[in-house]
Design a protein around this motif. Structure first.
Motif, PDB file in Angstrom:
ATOM      1  N   SER A  13     -44.871   5.044  13.957  1.00 36.37           N
ATOM      2  CA  SER A  13     -45.979   4.638  14.314  1.00 36.37           C
ATOM      3  C   SER A  13     -46.405   3.555  13.384  1.00 36.37           C
ATOM      4  O   SER A  13     -47.168   2.540  13.915  1.00 36.37           O
ATOM      5  CB  SER A  13     -47.172   5.845  14.165  1.00 36.37           C
ATOM      6  OG  SER A  13     -48.428   5.521  14.305  1.00 36.37           O
ATOM      7  N   HIS A  14     -46.058   3.686  12.299  1.00 41.27           N
ATOM      8  CA  HIS A  14     -46.389   2.590  11.120  1.00 41.27           C
ATOM      9  C   HIS A  14     -45.659   1.475  11.455  1.00 41.27           C
ATOM     10  O   HIS A  14     -46.458   0.274  11.318  1.00 41.27           O
ATOM     11  CB  HIS A  14     -45.694   3.197   9.675  1.00 41.27           C
ATOM     12  CG  HIS A  14     -46.228   2.394   8.446  1.00 41.27           C
ATOM     13  ND1 HIS A  14     -45.840   2.888   7.234  1.00 41.27           N
ATOM     14  CD2 HIS A  14     -47.302   1.387   8.229  1.00 41.27           C
ATOM     15  CE1 HIS A  14     -46.287   2.048   6.325  1.00 41.27           C
ATOM     16  NE2 HIS A  14     -46.956   1.076   7.109  1.00 41.27           N
ATOM     17  N   HIS A  15     -44.362   1.432  12.169  1.00 40.37           N
ATOM     18  CA  HIS A  15     -43.603   0.249  12.270  1.00 40.37           C
ATOM     19  C   HIS A  15     -44.324  -0.374  13.637  1.00 40.37           C
ATOM     20  O   HIS A  15     -44.333  -1.603  13.728  1.00 40.37           O
ATOM     21  CB  HIS A  15     -42.305   0.603  12.582  1.00 40.37           C
ATOM     22  CG  HIS A  15     -41.294  -0.556  12.749  1.00 40.37           C
ATOM     23  ND1 HIS A  15     -41.167  -1.062  14.025  1.00 40.37           N
ATOM     24  CD2 HIS A  15     -40.683  -1.361  11.957  1.00 40.37           C
ATOM     25  CE1 HIS A  15     -40.392  -2.045  14.106  1.00 40.37           C
ATOM     26  NE2 HIS A  15     -39.924  -2.385  12.715  1.00 40.37           N
ATOM     27  N   ASN A  62     -47.241  -0.142  15.307  1.00 41.76           N
ATOM     28  CA  ASN A  62     -48.862  -0.238  15.287  1.00 41.76           C
ATOM     29  C   ASN A  62     -49.127  -1.244  14.080  1.00 41.76           C
ATOM     30  O   ASN A  62     -49.746  -2.159  14.327  1.00 41.76           O
ATOM     31  CB  ASN A  62     -49.575   1.036  15.193  1.00 41.76           C
ATOM     32  CG  ASN A  62     -49.483   1.876  16.614  1.00 41.76           C
ATOM     33  OD1 ASN A  62     -49.520   1.351  17.431  1.00 41.76           O
ATOM     34  ND2 ASN A  62     -48.542   2.985  16.285  1.00 41.76           N
ATOM     35  N   ASN A  63     -48.699  -0.573  12.870  1.00 38.36           N
ATOM     36  CA  ASN A  63     -49.430  -1.436  11.731  1.00 38.36           C
ATOM     37  C   ASN A  63     -48.449  -2.666  11.373  1.00 38.36           C
ATOM     38  O   ASN A  63     -48.848  -3.764  11.292  1.00 38.36           O
ATOM     39  CB  ASN A  63     -49.515  -0.639  10.528  1.00 38.36           C
ATOM     40  CG  ASN A  63     -50.340   0.636  10.714  1.00 38.36           C
ATOM     41  OD1 ASN A  63     -49.652   1.945  10.981  1.00 38.36           O
ATOM     42  ND2 ASN A  63     -51.771   0.587  10.597  1.00 38.36           N
ATOM     43  N   TYR A  64     -47.373  -2.576  11.250  1.00 42.04           N
ATOM     44  CA  TYR A  64     -46.567  -3.563  11.026  1.00 42.04           C
ATOM     45  C   TYR A  64     -46.247  -4.646  12.067  1.00 42.04           C
ATOM     46  O   TYR A  64     -46.763  -5.910  11.872  1.00 42.04           O
ATOM     47  CB  TYR A  64     -44.975  -3.093  10.354  1.00 42.04           C
ATOM     48  CG  TYR A  64     -44.197  -4.254  10.552  1.00 42.04           C
ATOM     49  CD1 TYR A  64     -44.088  -5.609   9.988  1.00 42.04           C
ATOM     50  CD2 TYR A  64     -42.860  -4.128  11.583  1.00 42.04           C
ATOM     51  CE1 TYR A  64     -43.007  -6.528   9.927  1.00 42.04           C
ATOM     52  CE2 TYR A  64     -41.936  -5.371  11.498  1.00 42.04           C
ATOM     53  CZ  TYR A  64     -42.179  -6.453  10.731  1.00 42.04           C
ATOM     54  OH  TYR A  64     -41.190  -7.269  10.884  1.00 42.04           O
ATOM     55  N   LEU A  88     -45.087  -7.466   2.973  1.00 45.09           N
ATOM     56  CA  LEU A  88     -44.817  -6.200   2.362  1.00 45.09           C
ATOM     57  C   LEU A  88     -44.264  -5.200   3.052  1.00 45.09           C
ATOM     58  O   LEU A  88     -43.722  -4.264   2.713  1.00 45.09           O
ATOM     59  CB  LEU A  88     -46.349  -6.029   1.638  1.00 45.09           C
ATOM     60  CG  LEU A  88     -46.829  -6.727   0.521  1.00 45.09           C
ATOM     61  CD1 LEU A  88     -48.300  -6.470   0.036  1.00 45.09           C
ATOM     62  CD2 LEU A  88     -45.852  -6.687  -0.792  1.00 45.09           C
ATOM     63  N   HIS A  89     -44.819  -5.234   4.311  1.00 48.62           N
ATOM     64  CA  HIS A  89     -44.197  -4.146   5.288  1.00 48.62           C
ATOM     65  C   HIS A  89     -42.709  -4.308   5.413  1.00 48.62           C
ATOM     66  O   HIS A  89     -41.977  -3.549   5.586  1.00 48.62           O
ATOM     67  CB  HIS A  89     -44.766  -4.097   6.535  1.00 48.62           C
ATOM     68  CG  HIS A  89     -46.174  -3.346   6.721  1.00 48.62           C
ATOM     69  ND1 HIS A  89     -47.511  -4.027   6.733  1.00 48.62           N
ATOM     70  CD2 HIS A  89     -46.373  -1.958   6.619  1.00 48.62           C
ATOM     71  CE1 HIS A  89     -48.213  -2.871   6.654  1.00 48.62           C
ATOM     72  NE2 HIS A  89     -47.781  -1.858   6.618  1.00 48.62           N
ATOM     73  N   GLU A  90     -42.263  -5.510   5.711  1.00 45.09           N
ATOM     74  CA  GLU A  90     -40.620  -5.881   5.880  1.00 45.09           C
ATOM     75  C   GLU A  90     -39.830  -5.294   4.557  1.00 45.09           C
ATOM     76  O   GLU A  90     -38.983  -4.722   4.566  1.00 45.09           O
ATOM     77  CB  GLU A  90     -40.682  -7.318   6.035  1.00 45.09           C
ATOM     78  CG  GLU A  90     -40.886  -7.534   7.430  1.00 45.09           C
ATOM     79  CD  GLU A  90     -40.958  -8.990   8.189  1.00 45.09           C
ATOM     80  OE1 GLU A  90     -40.203  -9.741   7.092  1.00 45.09           O
ATOM     81  OE2 GLU A  90     -41.084  -9.084   9.021  1.00 45.09           O
ATOM     82  N   MET A 101     -44.387   0.085  -2.297  1.00 46.82           N
ATOM     83  CA  MET A 101     -44.840   1.293  -1.831  1.00 46.82           C
ATOM     84  C   MET A 101     -46.318   1.270  -1.152  1.00 46.82           C
ATOM     85  O   MET A 101     -47.110   0.913  -1.742  1.00 46.82           O
ATOM     86  CB  MET A 101     -44.761   2.534  -2.799  1.00 46.82           C
ATOM     87  CG  MET A 101     -45.391   3.832  -2.368  1.00 46.82           C
ATOM     88  SD  MET A 101     -45.189   5.300  -3.455  1.00 46.82           S
ATOM     89  CE  MET A 101     -46.252   4.994  -4.853  1.00 46.82           C
ATOM     90  N   ASP A 102     -46.217   1.573   0.214  1.00 43.45           N
ATOM     91  CA  ASP A 102     -47.333   1.273   1.030  1.00 43.45           C
ATOM     92  C   ASP A 102     -48.384   2.436   0.610  1.00 43.45           C
ATOM     93  O   ASP A 102     -47.994   3.641   0.750  1.00 43.45           O
ATOM     94  CB  ASP A 102     -47.239   1.209   2.366  1.00 43.45           C
ATOM     95  CG  ASP A 102     -48.196   0.852   3.113  1.00 43.45           C
ATOM     96  OD1 ASP A 102     -49.331   1.066   2.707  1.00 43.45           O
ATOM     97  OD2 ASP A 102     -47.908   0.355   4.464  1.00 43.45           O
ATOM     98  N   MET A 103     -49.642   2.320   0.244  1.00 35.80           N
ATOM     99  CA  MET A 103     -50.495   3.295  -0.080  1.00 35.80           C
ATOM    100  C   MET A 103     -51.664   3.318   0.894  1.00 35.80           C
ATOM    101  O   MET A 103     -52.860   4.055   0.487  1.00 35.80           O
ATOM    102  CB  MET A 103     -51.129   3.142  -1.328  1.00 35.80           C
ATOM    103  CG  MET A 103     -50.034   3.667  -2.751  1.00 35.80           C
ATOM    104  SD  MET A 103     -49.303   5.405  -2.221  1.00 35.80           S
ATOM    105  CE  MET A 103     -50.810   6.400  -2.281  1.00 35.80           C
ATOM    106  N   GLU A 129     -53.710   4.802   4.169  1.00 32.89           N
ATOM    107  CA  GLU A 129     -53.586   6.066   4.619  1.00 32.89           C
ATOM    108  C   GLU A 129     -52.681   6.037   5.854  1.00 32.89           C
ATOM    109  O   GLU A 129     -52.092   7.042   6.042  1.00 32.89           O
ATOM    110  CB  GLU A 129     -55.170   6.412   4.921  1.00 32.89           C
ATOM    111  CG  GLU A 129     -55.912   6.729   3.713  1.00 32.89           C
ATOM    112  CD  GLU A 129     -57.141   7.533   4.047  1.00 32.89           C
ATOM    113  OE1 GLU A 129     -57.596   7.340   5.355  1.00 32.89           O
ATOM    114  OE2 GLU A 129     -57.535   8.480   3.087  1.00 32.89           O
ATOM    115  N   HIS A 130     -52.479   5.095   6.290  1.00 34.93           N
ATOM    116  CA  HIS A 130     -51.664   5.090   7.616  1.00 34.93           C
ATOM    117  C   HIS A 130     -50.208   5.388   7.266  1.00 34.93           C
ATOM    118  O   HIS A 130     -49.492   5.857   8.160  1.00 34.93           O
ATOM    119  CB  HIS A 130     -51.827   3.567   8.524  1.00 34.93           C
ATOM    120  CG  HIS A 130     -51.273   2.514   7.818  1.00 34.93           C
ATOM    121  ND1 HIS A 130     -51.978   1.529   7.766  1.00 34.93           N
ATOM    122  CD2 HIS A 130     -50.071   2.224   7.191  1.00 34.93           C
ATOM    123  CE1 HIS A 130     -51.400   0.561   7.009  1.00 34.93           C
ATOM    124  NE2 HIS A 130     -50.022   1.023   6.941  1.00 34.93           N
ATOM    125  N   ALA A 131     -49.642   5.235   5.995  1.00 36.25           N
ATOM    126  CA  ALA A 131     -48.594   5.402   5.308  1.00 36.25           C
ATOM    127  C   ALA A 131     -48.232   6.939   5.109  1.00 36.25           C
ATOM    128  O   ALA A 131     -47.154   7.350   5.001  1.00 36.25           O
ATOM    129  CB  ALA A 131     -47.957   4.801   4.263  1.00 36.25           C
TER     130      ALA A 131
HETATM  131 FE   LIG Z   1     -48.582  -0.279   6.072  1.00 35.34          FE
END
Ligand SMILES: [Fe+2]
Length: 234
Positions: free
Chosen positions: A55-57, A59-61, A105-107, A187-189, A191-193
């Protein structure tokens, strides 16, 4: 009849011809960033579920990559409007910075996951010199993460090219960065992480994150950053 077998006529050109001869936007406005696949098997992380990572990858990234492409192309179009107020342009320039930070940052984040969490190598030796011990470094990295729980942001362990020092930087959003530094571990902080797996218990996610750090990648970043730092001093 305006439509023909070879395509709709556009000022003397068929649509197909018009597409192939359309001016190409310069690279800064091209909006052609590509989504990078997850560099590890998301089913194999310890304490972070496959569902959350996917989901993180996705949707967010991936959403940030698509948004960055859209922003760049819209900037190109807006530059052609000579009457556009600068402050309207400025709003989209802010979005460009947000999305650029999110993509980068996500990559960096996904690439520094998928390991066994066991620190080793040159990065570990450098950590001991800069923080006294690995335990002290880890305690500060985790505390910085816990300080961001319930909100948003990043913890970025970085080599600062300006000072030549290693630090764990607190970063409230995708645009917060210590100037002129190379992230070695992010480190992603947001909430979706972690919220899907841990609810509001962010500290449990922080513990799980540490168990999955890819120290091979951190070492690669550290050694290449040291070379860059040396070149910058010359
Ligand atoms: Fe994220």
């Amino acid at each position: 009849m305006i439509a023909g077998g070879a395509g709709i006529m556009l000022t003397g050109l068929t649509r197909t011809e018009a597409q192939t001869t359309a001016p190409v936007a310069p690279r800064a406005f091209a909006g052609q960033h590509q989504i990078k696949p997850l560099p590890f098997d998301p089913a194999r992380l310890k304490g972070i579920s496959e569902k959350l990572i996917r989901s993180h990858h996705e949707n967010n990234y991936s959403g940030a990559v698509r948004a960055l492409n859209a922003v760049e192309q819209r900037l190109d179009a807006m530059m052609k409007d000579k009457d556009l107020p600068a402050y309207v342009y400025g709003d989209l320039k802010r979005e460009e910075l947000v999305r650029t930070g999110s993509v980068a940052l996500h990559e960096i984040y996904f690439a520094n996951l998928g390991g066994d969490g066991k620190a080793a190598g040159e990065a570990l030796e450098a950590i001991k010199k800069s923080f006294g011990s690995y335990e002290q470094w880890e305690a500060e990295f985790k505390r910085t993460g816990n300080a961001l729980s319930g909100g948003s942001g990043w913890v970025i362990f970085a080599l600062n090219f300006h000072t030549g020092e290693l630090h764990n930087y607190w970063s409230w959003d995708h645009m917060h960065n210590a100037p002129f530094s190379r992230p070695l571990l992010a480190m992603d902080m947001y909430e979706h992480a972690y919220h899907m797996d841990y609810g509001a218990a962010a500290a449990k996610y922080v513990d799980a994150f540490m168990q999955n750090v890819n120290w091979e990648e951190v070492n690669h970043r550290y050694t290449s950053a040291q070379k860059a730092a040396t070149a910058l001093r010359e």
